[in-house]
Scaffold this active site. Structure first.
Site, PDB file in Angstrom:
ATOM      1  N   TYR A   1       0.857  -1.190   0.000  1.00 27.21           N
ATOM      2  CA  TYR A   1       0.000   0.000   0.000  1.00 27.21           C
ATOM      3  C   TYR A   1       0.891   1.237   0.000  1.00 27.21           C
ATOM      4  O   TYR A   1       1.851   1.330   0.768  1.00 27.21           O
ATOM      5  CB  TYR A   1      -0.885   0.006   1.247  1.00 27.21           C
ATOM      6  CG  TYR A   1      -1.746   1.249   1.384  1.00 27.21           C
ATOM      7  CD1 TYR A   1      -3.027   1.282   0.857  1.00 27.21           C
ATOM      8  CD2 TYR A   1      -1.272   2.376   2.042  1.00 27.21           C
ATOM      9  CE1 TYR A   1      -3.822   2.413   0.988  1.00 27.21           C
ATOM     10  CE2 TYR A   1      -2.051   3.517   2.169  1.00 27.21           C
ATOM     11  CZ  TYR A   1      -3.320   3.534   1.638  1.00 27.21           C
ATOM     12  OH  TYR A   1      -4.098   4.657   1.759  1.00 27.21           O
TER      13      TYR A   1
ATOM     14  N   GLU B   1      -3.566   7.447  -4.073  1.00 26.67           N
ATOM     15  CA  GLU B   1      -3.389   6.136  -3.434  1.00 26.67           C
ATOM     16  C   GLU B   1      -3.193   5.042  -4.468  1.00 26.67           C
ATOM     17  O   GLU B   1      -3.898   5.001  -5.479  1.00 26.67           O
ATOM     18  CB  GLU B   1      -4.631   5.838  -2.580  1.00 26.67           C
ATOM     19  CG  GLU B   1      -4.645   4.467  -1.924  1.00 26.67           C
ATOM     20  CD  GLU B   1      -5.958   4.194  -1.211  1.00 26.67           C
ATOM     21  OE1 GLU B   1      -6.072   4.562  -0.031  1.00 26.67           O
ATOM     22  OE2 GLU B   1      -6.884   3.645  -1.861  1.00 26.67           O
TER      23      GLU B   1
END
Length: 387
Positions: free
Chosen positions: A108, A197
Site C-alpha cells: 500500500y 493512493e
C-alpha cells in the site's frame, strides 16, 4: 473531485509509474475486443465512485471470451450494491479490462494531507490489497509515514526509508518501488490532490513492480488550474442536486433527515443542524446560500430542497449581512408563488433589513410561511410540525 480508476492509471503512467495494459469499454462487445487485444487472463472491473467492488461481484478474473462477455453483461445491467453505496446501489456505465498479473506480494502506498501538521504525508504498508482503515485499526505498526516539506517535497533519503519499510531488498525492485513513490508524490503535487493512493502496488512472480489499482481525489478549489482534470470530470457519477447547487454558487450536501435547511454561512448552517437535532428533529441537508446570494439562487435553493421527497418541513435561518433579509424574504414569497409550498416553512430572520423583510412576509400572508422569534423558537416549531 474524484476520478475513475482508469483515469488515475492514466495520471500514473504520465508520471512514469508502471501499470498493466488495459482498455476502457462501455459494452460487452467492446469488452470482448479488449480481451482479444490484451491476449491472456484479464480482470474486468466496474468503474464507479465506490469501494467494495470485489465483494459486490463487480471485479471478475476472466480467462475466456465467454467469461469476459458474461462478466461485462452482468456489470453493465445490474446496479452495484456495496457497503459504500447503500441499498439502492449505483449504475455501472464503464468497465476497465486490464491484463491480470501473477502476484507474489501486495503493498500500500498513499499521499494525503496531514491537517494536524499542515503538510503532505506519504504512508506505506506491506499489507496492501485491503482497506487501510482496517490495517490502521488492527495493526497500526504496519503503517510507516514520512512527512513532506510543503515546498521541498519528497527527499531522496525519505524515498530510501519508505522503500526499506516496504521490505524491498532486490536492487532492481527497490529502484522500481522508489520510482513509484516519487511518481505518486509528483502526481499529488502537480494536480493538487487531496488523496493519491495505490492499493495494491504488487511485486509479480516475474519480479515486476506494478500499480494495479489507484484512487485519487482532488481539491475542488484547484480544479480550475488543471485542464486535464476538467476533461476527466464525470457528472454522471455526481449527485444531481449537488451539481445544480454548484451551478448557482450554493453549497449543498444531502442528508437522511426530513427537515430541509436553508441558511447563509457554513458555521450557521452547522449550528442550525445541531439545534434541529437538539430538539428531536433530523436535518435533510446542509445548504449554505452564501453571503451574496441572489433572489434567483435562493429560489433554486428551495427547488433543490423540495426535490427531496423525504423533506416534510423547512427551516430558513438567515443572519442578514451581505445577504440582506429582505432579499431572502422576496425569494421566499417568489418561491411560494412559483413553486408552491405544501409543507411548513419556518422562517427565522435577523440582521440587515430585517424589519422590511418581516413586513414583506406579513403582507404576503402565505399560510405555509411561519415566522419565528429566534433560532430556538424556529427549531421548536419546525420539529413540532414534522413530528
Amino acid at each position: 473531485m474524484k476520478v475513475h480508476e482508469y483515469q488515475a492509471r492514466e495520471l500514473l503512467v504520465d508520471a512514469g509509474v508502471p501499470v498493466p495494459p488495459s482498455h476502457v469499454v462501455e459494452t460487452a462487445a467492446a469488452a470482448v475486443d479488449a480481451f482479444e487485444t490484451i491476449k491472456g487472463q484479464v480482470v474486468v472491473k466496474a468503474q464507479v465512485f465506490a469501494g467494495g467492488r470485489g465483494k459486490a461481484g463487480f471485479v471478475k478474473l476472466c480467462n475466456t471470451v465467454d467469461e469476459v462477455r458474461e462478466a461485462a453483461k452482468f456489470m453493465l445491467s445490474n446496479r452495484m450494491v456495496s457497503v459504500q453505496t447503500g441499498a439502492e446501489g449505483i449504475e455501472v456505465k464503464k468497465l476497465l479490462i486490464a491484463a491480470a498479473v501473477d502476484i507474489e506480494s501486495e503493498y500500500y502506498i498513499a499521499v494525503v494531507m496531514d491537517r494536524a501538521r499542515r503538510c503532505p504525508v506519504v504512508m506505506v504498508s506491506r499489507e496492501g490489497g485491503v482497506e487501510i482503515e482496517v490495517v490502521a485499526k488492527e495493526n497500526p505498526g504496519a503503517i510507516h509515514k514520512r512527512w513532506l516539506h510543503p515546498h521541498l517535497g519528497l527527499q531522496g533519503f525519505q524515498t530510501t526509508q519508505l522503500v526499506a519499510a516496504l521490505g524491498f531488498t532486490d536492487k532492481a525492485q527497490a529502484k522500481a518501488a522508489g520510482r513509484v513513490i516519487r511518481g505518486l508524490v509528483s502526481v499529488f503535487y502537480k494536480y493538487d490532490c487531496a488523496l493519491a493512493e495505490i492499493n495494491p502496488l504488487v511485486r509479480t512472480k516475474a519480479g515486476e513492480v506494478l500499480a494495479i489499482d489507484a484512487k485519487m481525489n482532488f481539491d475542488d478549489n484547484a480544479v480550475f488550474r488543471h485542464k486535464k482534470l476538467q476533461e476527466m470530470f464525470d457528472p454522471s457519477e455526481e449527485n444531481e442536486m449537488e451539481l445544480r447547487a454548484n451551478d448557482h454558487n450554493l453549497s449543498y450536501i444531502p442528508l437522511d433527515g426530513n427537515i430541509g435547511c436553508l441558511v447563509n454561512g457554513a458555521g450557521l448552517a452547522m449550528a442550525t443542524m445541531d439545534i434541529i437535532k437538539l430538539h428531536g428533529g433530523d436535518p435533510a441537508n446542509f445548504l449554505d446560500v452564501g453571503g451574496s446570494v441572489t433572489s434567483e439562487a435562493a429560489i433554486e435553493a428551495f427547488r433543490i430542497i423540495l426535490s427531496d421527497k423525504n423533506v416534510k418541513g423547512i427551516l430558513v435561518n438567515i443572519f442578514g449581512g451581505i445577504a440582506k433579509c429582505d432579499t431572502i424574504a422576496e425569494a421566499l414569497i417568489a418561491a411560494a408563488n412559483e413553486i408552491g409550498f405544501d409543507i411548513p416553512v419556518v422562517v427565522r430572520l435577523e440582521g440587515t433589513n430585517v424589519e422590511r423583510a418581516r413586513k414583506l412576509l406579513a403582507e404576503a400572508n402565505i399560510a405555509a410561511l411561519i415566522p419565528a422569534e429566534d433560532l430556538t423558537d424556529a427549531a421548536n416549531k419546525v420539529c413540532a410540525k414534522v413530528a
